[in-house]
Motif scaffolding. Structure first.
Motif, short mmCIF file in Angstrom:
data_model
loop_
_atom_site.label_atom_id
_atom_site.label_comp_id
_atom_site.label_asym_id
_atom_site.label_seq_id
_atom_site.Cartn_x
_atom_site.Cartn_y
_atom_site.Cartn_z
N ALA A 241 -9.09 -1.32 -2.79
CA ALA A 241 -7.76 -1.63 -3.32
C ALA A 241 -6.68 -0.78 -2.69
CB ALA A 241 -7.76 -1.44 -4.84
N ILE A 242 -7.02 0.44 -2.27
CA ILE A 242 -6.03 1.33 -1.65
C ILE A 242 -6.36 1.58 -0.17
CG2 ILE A 242 -5.37 2.42 -3.82
CD1 ILE A 242 -7.16 4.79 -3.06
N ARG A 243 -7.35 0.88 0.35
CA ARG A 243 -7.74 0.96 1.76
C ARG A 243 -8.00 2.41 2.19
NH1 ARG A 243 -4.21 -3.82 4.76
NH2 ARG A 243 -4.75 -5.43 3.23
N LEU A 244 -8.85 3.05 1.41
CA LEU A 244 -9.26 4.43 1.70
C LEU A 244 -10.78 4.45 1.82
CD1 LEU A 244 -8.74 7.53 1.87
CD2 LEU A 244 -8.96 7.58 -0.63
N ALA A 245 -11.29 5.14 2.83
CA ALA A 245 -12.74 5.24 3.02
C ALA A 245 -13.11 6.64 3.45
CB ALA A 245 -13.23 4.23 4.05
N HIS A 299 -6.79 10.26 -2.58
CA HIS A 299 -6.95 9.05 -3.39
C HIS A 299 -5.75 8.89 -4.33
CE1 HIS A 299 -8.37 6.61 -6.79
NE2 HIS A 299 -9.21 6.03 -5.93
N ALA A 300 -5.33 9.98 -4.97
CA ALA A 300 -4.19 9.91 -5.89
C ALA A 300 -2.92 9.53 -5.15
CB ALA A 300 -4.02 11.26 -6.59
N ARG A 301 -2.71 10.11 -3.95
CA ARG A 301 -1.51 9.78 -3.19
C ARG A 301 -1.52 8.32 -2.73
NH1 ARG A 301 2.04 12.82 -0.22
NH2 ARG A 301 1.77 14.26 -1.96
N ARG A 302 -2.66 7.85 -2.25
CA ARG A 302 -2.76 6.46 -1.81
C ARG A 302 -2.54 5.50 -2.99
NH1 ARG A 302 -3.23 4.97 3.63
NH2 ARG A 302 -4.70 3.29 3.10
N THR A 303 -3.08 5.86 -4.14
CA THR A 303 -2.89 5.02 -5.33
C THR A 303 -1.42 4.94 -5.70
OG1 THR A 303 -5.09 5.63 -6.15
CG2 THR A 303 -3.53 4.74 -7.76
N ALA A 304 -0.73 6.09 -5.66
CA ALA A 304 0.70 6.10 -5.97
C ALA A 304 1.49 5.28 -4.96
CB ALA A 304 1.21 7.54 -6.00
N PRO A 310 6.72 -2.21 -1.56
CA PRO A 310 6.72 -2.02 -0.11
C PRO A 310 8.13 -2.10 0.47
CG PRO A 310 5.94 -4.22 -0.65
CD PRO A 310 6.08 -3.47 -1.95
N SER A 311 8.37 -1.31 1.51
CA SER A 311 9.65 -1.36 2.22
C SER A 311 9.67 -2.54 3.14
CB SER A 311 9.82 -0.05 3.01
OG SER A 311 8.76 0.09 3.92
N PRO A 312 10.88 -2.93 3.64
CA PRO A 312 10.93 -4.07 4.57
C PRO A 312 9.99 -3.87 5.76
CG PRO A 312 13.13 -3.40 3.90
CD PRO A 312 12.18 -2.35 3.36
#
Length: 318
Positions: A241-245, A299-304, A310-312
């Motif tokens: 969901a946050i594209r973290l691995a 993980h917390a930063r990516r979730t936030a 999203p920006s343009p």
């Protein structure tokens, strides 16, 4: 003088033989009695002897146990697991499963598991008669704590002995919900839900356990991802969901330049798809907790960030 035929029996059974086996190839009962009295043979178990000059190895003890329990005994639990190639299996005692009617006494180095739930399904490993992989798994679930059992189950999966699907089918087919160890197997199955492949290393399992201890959201294991090139890869530990691995892997010493280049190229391909890959090598073992906490912060930063509108879109490069 021991005949070549008798020596061959001992040789193919790791230095031990049943009394009836040596008499079947030419040694009379009186000769067998004299060989035992004069120290040529040593008694290992009732009805099982070894050549006194041959050290009794682990496999020798396992074979002696098999001969002692006869046709109704299956090497199982940690002994079956060790013979099947599972790592970290105890060697002090030999685990054997027998039907409940078996009543022979055994020395302390044999752990006899009597059961009314007799399943003679077995397979052969070298000269050994071993319980089926799922029966081995049940024995390990009964004997080990959850942590140790899951490591063994992952090993068995990695070796192709079992899969979560086959384990679930076995539970349903044998209606074993009330048996000892079933809850451990069910907890492991719950963890494996949606996972296509087993953990690839002990390092990976250790990190997953540390994530659980600090309360990090449960990841997906062996997550499939198609790269822009069309190559299908599996990310060891992922939060799609946050594209973290997270990829617990080997250091340069174990993989060399070619592996490093391959991993870096793969990570860049993942970045094209918006994925962040965190890599650890074996030095992570020095402080697993610190590594897990670092991942939790990312993980917390990516979730936030994923909750922020999203920006343009940036301009496309030609």
């Amino acid at each position: 003088m021991i005949s070549p035929d008798i020596l061959e029996v001992f040789a193919r059974q790791y230095g031990v033989a049943a009394a009836h086996q040596v008499t079947a190839v030419g040694m009379s009962r009186s000769m067998l009695y004299r060989a035992r009295r004069t120290g040529v043979f040593d008694d290992v178990l009732p009805g099982v002897v070894r050549i006194a000059s041959t050290p009794l190895s682990y496999r020798g003890r396992a074979m002696a146990t098999q001969l002692f329990t006869g046709p109704d005994g299956l090497l199982s639990g940690w002994s079956g697991g060790r013979l099947a190639g599972l790592r970290g299996m105890p060697t002090q005692t030999i685990h054997v499963t027998v039907a409940d009617e078996f009543r022979r006494d055994a020395p302390p180095w044999i752990d006899i598991h009597r059961t009314t739930w007799w399943d003679a399904d077995s397979w052969s490993i070298d000269a050994f008669v071993v319980a089926s992989p799922m029966r081995i798994l049940f024995g390990l679930a009964q004997a080990f704590n959850q942590h140790r059992f899951e490591r063994a189950a992952e090993d068995a999966w990695h070796l192709g002995l079992i899969t979560p699907t086959s384990a679930a089918d076995y539970l349903a087919r044998h209606r074993c919900r009330g048996k000892d160890g079933v809850s451990k197997i069910e907890r492991w199955l719950d963890r494996c839900d949606g996972q296509e492949r087993p953990a690839q290393s002990n390092l990976e399992r250790s990190l997953l356990e540390e994530f659980e201890r600090i309360g990090l959201q449960r990841p997906v294991r062996q997550h499939p991802l198609v790269l822009p090139s069309g190559e299908l890869i599996h990310l060891d530990i992922a939060w799609p969901a946050i594209r973290l691995a997270v990829e617990p892997g080997a250091s340069w010493f174990h993989g060399g330049d070619l592996r490093q280049r391959r991993d870096q190229g793969r990570d860049r391909a993942c970045a094209e798809l918006g994925w962040l890959i965190i890599r650890f090598d074996e030095t992570m073992r020095d402080d697993l907790h610190a590594a897990a906490v670092q991942v939790a912060r990312v993980h917390a930063r990516r979730t936030a960030d994923h909750r922020t509108p999203p920006s343009p879109s940036p301009p496309k490069f030609s």
